[in-house]
Design an enzyme around this catalytic site. Structure first.
Site, PDB file in Angstrom:
ATOM      1  N   ASP A 184     -14.545  12.643  55.916  1.00  0.00           N
ATOM      2  CA  ASP A 184     -14.269  14.178  56.164  1.00  0.00           C
ATOM      3  C   ASP A 184     -12.892  14.472  56.386  1.00  0.00           C
ATOM      4  O   ASP A 184     -12.434  13.922  57.535  1.00  0.00           O
ATOM      5  CB  ASP A 184     -15.314  14.728  57.286  1.00  0.00           C
ATOM      6  CG  ASP A 184     -14.928  16.184  57.518  1.00  0.00           C
ATOM      7  OD1 ASP A 184     -13.903  16.648  57.245  1.00  0.00           O
ATOM      8  OD2 ASP A 184     -16.044  16.568  58.141  1.00  0.00           O
ATOM      9  N   LYS A 209     -10.876  25.734  56.531  1.00  0.00           N
ATOM     10  CA  LYS A 209      -9.910  25.525  57.572  1.00  0.00           C
ATOM     11  C   LYS A 209      -8.511  25.191  56.960  1.00  0.00           C
ATOM     12  O   LYS A 209      -8.324  26.419  56.617  1.00  0.00           O
ATOM     13  CB  LYS A 209     -10.234  24.023  58.385  1.00  0.00           C
ATOM     14  CG  LYS A 209     -11.811  23.971  58.713  1.00  0.00           C
ATOM     15  CD  LYS A 209     -12.402  24.787  59.709  1.00  0.00           C
ATOM     16  CE  LYS A 209     -13.921  25.023  59.820  1.00  0.00           C
ATOM     17  NZ  LYS A 209     -14.398  23.718  60.247  1.00  0.00           N
TER      18      LYS A 209
HETATM   19  C1  LIG Z   1     -15.652  23.189  60.008  1.00  0.00           C
HETATM   20  C2  LIG Z   1     -15.939  21.918  59.590  1.00  0.00           C
HETATM   21  C3  LIG Z   1     -17.011  21.404  58.662  1.00  0.00           C
HETATM   22  C4  LIG Z   1     -17.903  22.249  58.260  1.00  0.00           C
HETATM   23  O1  LIG Z   1     -17.575  23.364  57.366  1.00  0.00           O
HETATM   24  P1  LIG Z   1     -18.004  24.799  57.390  1.00  0.00           P
HETATM   25  O2  LIG Z   1     -17.199  25.379  56.386  1.00  0.00           O
HETATM   26  O3  LIG Z   1     -17.947  25.642  58.548  1.00  0.00           O
HETATM   27  O4  LIG Z   1     -19.518  24.679  56.795  1.00  0.00           O
HETATM   28  C5  LIG Z   1     -17.027  20.139  58.695  1.00  0.00           C
HETATM   29  N1  LIG Z   1     -16.192  19.140  58.967  1.00  0.00           N
HETATM   30  C6  LIG Z   1     -15.312  19.620  59.998  1.00  0.00           C
HETATM   31  C7  LIG Z   1     -14.262  18.377  60.359  1.00  0.00           C
HETATM   32  C8  LIG Z   1     -15.225  20.637  60.231  1.00  0.00           C
HETATM   33  O5  LIG Z   1     -13.950  21.118  61.173  1.00  0.00           O
END
Ligand SMILES: *Cc1c(COP(=O)(O)O)cnc(C)c1O
Length: 406
Positions: A184, A209
């Protein structure tokens, strides 16, 4: 072959995924359509058989979505990418594609909350077991791997502690056991960290993000390294149905053009703010990958091209101090999420995790003083002035009523 292959990252951000379009349009058109006409019965048959390339139905593939996917695949150094309706849709698609009942997953303990919940509830219900370990500690990773481990899932820097895991070493360990490494990369973006270059197999992002960067889209992406994996993931995503739509893809693709320049400013601002906070008497401790005091500073230096926009700190004075700080900031906005051009601040103990109660919070590593900020691209001195006046309010209040010893 690819005119961008020898270019630098900033150039790729502007030009990736951009093709020749009708009317000489410089920007990818938004194909806001659910379905595509076949020229004939034979044409339809050959598209469905995969004998020629073409679009059939937007859940399966759409040119506007594909343009954004190609751009991110290029930026991550991957083969292709798959756009999803949210980061969580991407996470779910990844586990659905890579695991089956009886399989085992090793996952970072410091990971996005809903990822933990997905593994502990839905994936568990379907027979997939997970061991959560501190992936910043390689021995813990080695010990957790079992013969049926199929995936090592790493979030680095991890949420909310910002601990940094060594992607190169973890990839070696996982590959010795034929497990796939999924990273991630949301907190860093491809501008600051390219997990594939360190051996990772699959990279995911919440597009919500830094990649989109403007707090106006929810989306996710999965980047893969080879065609076989791509085809398998495309089928899985098509069945689960968690795709992104053309308009959001267009917005993300637009956001990507400024990714390099935004990330430079996020890093520059966060570094200055972290250095300033580290000296502030009301800040008990602070975590930022660009500070020498970070426990995995060296790994960060090896793995990152910049230290990112996320800072976590421990504020003195307990939950009430946090509440005062939240209610005193003016430029920083009180909101969850991160990675937008605007600075955000969050105090889990008094906000998102208040209803859990203190004990449950502490079990999840959420102390009363934990404050997380997502540093935006505003003028850094304006941001510091905002934090300064908010911390001054905390100090004034504690002199009157809070039992803190600064
Ligand atoms: C926000 C986030 C997610 C999930 O993403 P969404 O678009 O809110 O479903 C996964 N991993 C991290 C590190 C995040 O900050």
């Amino acid at each position: 072959m690819n005119k961008l292959s020898k270019t630098n990252f900033q150039t790729k951000c502007v030009h990736s995924g951009i093709d020749e379009y009708e009317y000489g349009s410089v920007v990818p058109p938004i194909y806001q359509t659910s379905t595509f006409k076949f020229k004939s019965a034979q044409h339809g048959a050959s598209l469905f058989a995969g004998e020629q390339k073409g679009y059939i139905y937007t859940r399966m593939l759409n040119p506007t979505i594909e343009a954004m996917e190609n751009a991110i695949a290029e930026l991550e150094g991957g083969h292709k990418a798959l756009g999803c309706g949210s980061g969580m849709a991407a996470v779910h698609t990844i586990f659905a594609a890579l695991t089956q009942a009886g399989d085992h997953v090793v996952c970072s303990a410091a990971v996005y909350g809903p990822t933990t919940t997905l593994l502990n509830t839905i994936m568990k219900k379907f027979g997939v077991e997970t061991t959560f370990v501190n992936t910043a500690n390689l021995d813990e990773v080695k010990k957790a791997i079992k013969p049926n481990t199929k995936v090592v899932y790493v979030e680095t820097p991890g949420n909310p502690t910002l601990c940094i895991s060594d992607l190169e070493e973890i990839s070696k360990i996982a590959h010795q056991h034929n497990a796939k490494v999924v990273v991630d990369n949301t907190f860093m973006s491809p501008a600051l960290q390219n997990p594939i270059a360190f051996g990772a197999d699959i990279v995911m992002h919440s597009l919500t993000k830094f990649l989109n960067g403007h707090a106006d889209v929810v989306g996710g992406i999965i980047v893969v390294k080879d065609e076989l994996t791509y085809q398998h993931f495309r089928k899985t995503l098509n069945q689960l149905g968690g795709v992104i739509d053309p308009f959001n893809s267009f917005l993300v693709h637009r956001g990507l053009k400024t990714l390099a320049i935004r990330m430079e400013r996020h890093c520059e601002n966060a570094q200055k703010i972290a250095e300033w906070l580290e000296k502030h008497p009301l800040i008990e401790s602070i975590r930022y990958p660009g500070l020498k005091s970070h426990p995995q500073f060296e790994i960060g230096q090896k793995q990152h091209k910049g230290s990112g926009g996320m800072i976590t700190m421990e504020l003195r004075g307990g939950i009430e101090a946090g509440r005062i700080m939240m209610n005193s900031v003016k430029l920083f906005q009180l909101a969850v999420s991160l990675g937008g051009v605007e600075s955000l601040i969050q105090h889990p103990a008094s906000m998102t995790h208040f209803s859990m109660g203190k004990e449950a919070r502490l079990a999840g590593g959420i102390t009363d003083g934990l404050v997380r900020i997502s540093v935006g691209i505003e003028n850094v001195y304006d941001l510091i002035a905002d934090l300064e006046q908010a911390l001054k309010k905390v100090e004034d209040a504690h002199l009157k009523e809070i039992d803190v010893h600064v």
